[in-house]
Design an enzyme around this catalytic site. Structure first.
Site, mmCIF file in Angstrom:
data_model
loop_
_atom_site.group_PDB
_atom_site.id
_atom_site.type_symbol
_atom_site.label_atom_id
_atom_site.label_comp_id
_atom_site.label_asym_id
_atom_site.label_seq_id
_atom_site.Cartn_x
_atom_site.Cartn_y
_atom_site.Cartn_z
ATOM 1 N N GLU A 28 0.825 -1.214 0.000
ATOM 2 C CA GLU A 28 0.000 0.000 0.000
ATOM 3 C C GLU A 28 0.861 1.266 0.000
ATOM 4 O O GLU A 28 0.525 2.253 -0.650
ATOM 5 C CB GLU A 28 -0.964 0.008 1.196
ATOM 6 C CG GLU A 28 -2.081 -1.022 1.095
ATOM 7 C CD GLU A 28 -2.990 -0.839 -0.114
ATOM 8 O OE1 GLU A 28 -3.012 0.255 -0.705
ATOM 9 O OE2 GLU A 28 -3.684 -1.801 -0.480
ATOM 10 N N TYR A 111 -6.483 5.938 4.519
ATOM 11 C CA TYR A 111 -6.640 4.904 3.491
ATOM 12 C C TYR A 111 -5.769 3.682 3.789
ATOM 13 O O TYR A 111 -6.244 2.546 3.772
ATOM 14 C CB TYR A 111 -6.302 5.460 2.097
ATOM 15 C CG TYR A 111 -6.193 4.354 1.074
ATOM 16 C CD1 TYR A 111 -7.341 3.747 0.576
ATOM 17 C CD2 TYR A 111 -4.958 3.867 0.666
ATOM 18 C CE1 TYR A 111 -7.258 2.691 -0.318
ATOM 19 C CE2 TYR A 111 -4.865 2.818 -0.229
ATOM 20 C CZ TYR A 111 -6.019 2.234 -0.718
ATOM 21 O OH TYR A 111 -5.931 1.185 -1.585
ATOM 22 N N ASP A 129 -9.893 5.715 -1.370
ATOM 23 C CA ASP A 129 -8.952 6.506 -2.167
ATOM 24 C C ASP A 129 -9.700 7.073 -3.371
ATOM 25 O O ASP A 129 -10.929 6.976 -3.456
ATOM 26 C CB ASP A 129 -7.741 5.652 -2.584
ATOM 27 C CG ASP A 129 -8.121 4.529 -3.546
ATOM 28 O OD1 ASP A 129 -9.329 4.328 -3.806
ATOM 29 O OD2 ASP A 129 -7.204 3.846 -4.048
#
Length: 219
Positions: A28, A111, A129
């Site tokens: 991520e 996020y 997002d």
């Protein structure tokens, strides 16, 4: 339907091989501002060099930056290593599964926090997002400006209401994947969309007009 579609159609990506929170976290952070195709070789190389939280925590910073070279935004790598060291020192090397604790780690925004908690720990936390805001703007016909922080909060609340309690991981990843493969910014492939029947924008023929996004004014 979204979950069924995701489980059948998802791309084979190295960070999806298991639910290891460290792998999810690294992927991520790398995927922030960087395309999936670019990230894959970097991710594989990084995990070969630093296969565990402990390996990354113990590594020399220059070694970490060298492995990050070419991805840019080097503060991401520094923050990741600092946060991983904190996990090793404060949490015995186990990524915490508490939203407040994960959210306090360096470089982990709302996020990334939601992605780690939902994908690694099956916690029904929103991971919102740009992709997710675009998809939901169209499905639910939301005309709020996605450039505003308040709109992200609105979408986080909407996801909390919609998210699957049984499989929050596939739900969140399904929304992300739908945005990446089908519900794309300019020419969405509505005819291939598994939730076309539920999509208000498609029904009204305005899918290309959403989401609403103002250009950020210069300060």
């Amino acid at each position: 339907r979204l979950i069924d579609w995701f489980q059948k159609e998802q791309r084979i990506l190295p960070w999806r091989e298991n639910q290891d929170p460290y792998r999810v976290w690294v992927s991520e952070i790398m995927l922030q501002q960087t395309r999936v195709d670019t990230v894959i070789p970097y991710f594989n190389n990084f995990l070969t060099k630093f296969p565990t939280l402990e390996a990354l925590a113990d590594a020399d910073e220059q070694e970490v930056l060298k492995a990050w070279e070419g991805l840019g935004y080097y503060s991401r790598a520094r923050n990741l290593q600092n946060a991983v060291r904190e996990v090793v020192e404060e949490y015995g090397g186990v990524v915490p599964n508490d939203p407040d604790e994960v959210g306090k780690l360096k470089g982990v925004g709302p996020y990334t926090k939601g992605a780690i908690l939902s994908i690694a720990y099956d916690t029904p936390e929103p991971a919102v997002d740009g992709n997710v805001m675009r998809v939901l703007s169209r499905i639910l016909h939301v005309e709020e400006d996605i450039a505003k922080q308040s709109t992200r909060k609105l979408f986080e609340e909407l996801v909390r209401e919609l998210i699957s309690i049984e499989d929050p991981s596939s739900f969140n990843q399904g929304l992300m994947e739908l945005g990446a493969l089908i519900c794309t910014p300019k020419t969405p492939s509505c005819m291939l969309c598994p939730i076309q029947e539920q999509c208000r924008a498609f029904e009204e023929g305005i899918e290309t007009e959403l989401p609403i996004k103002s250009s950020k004014k210069k300060q």
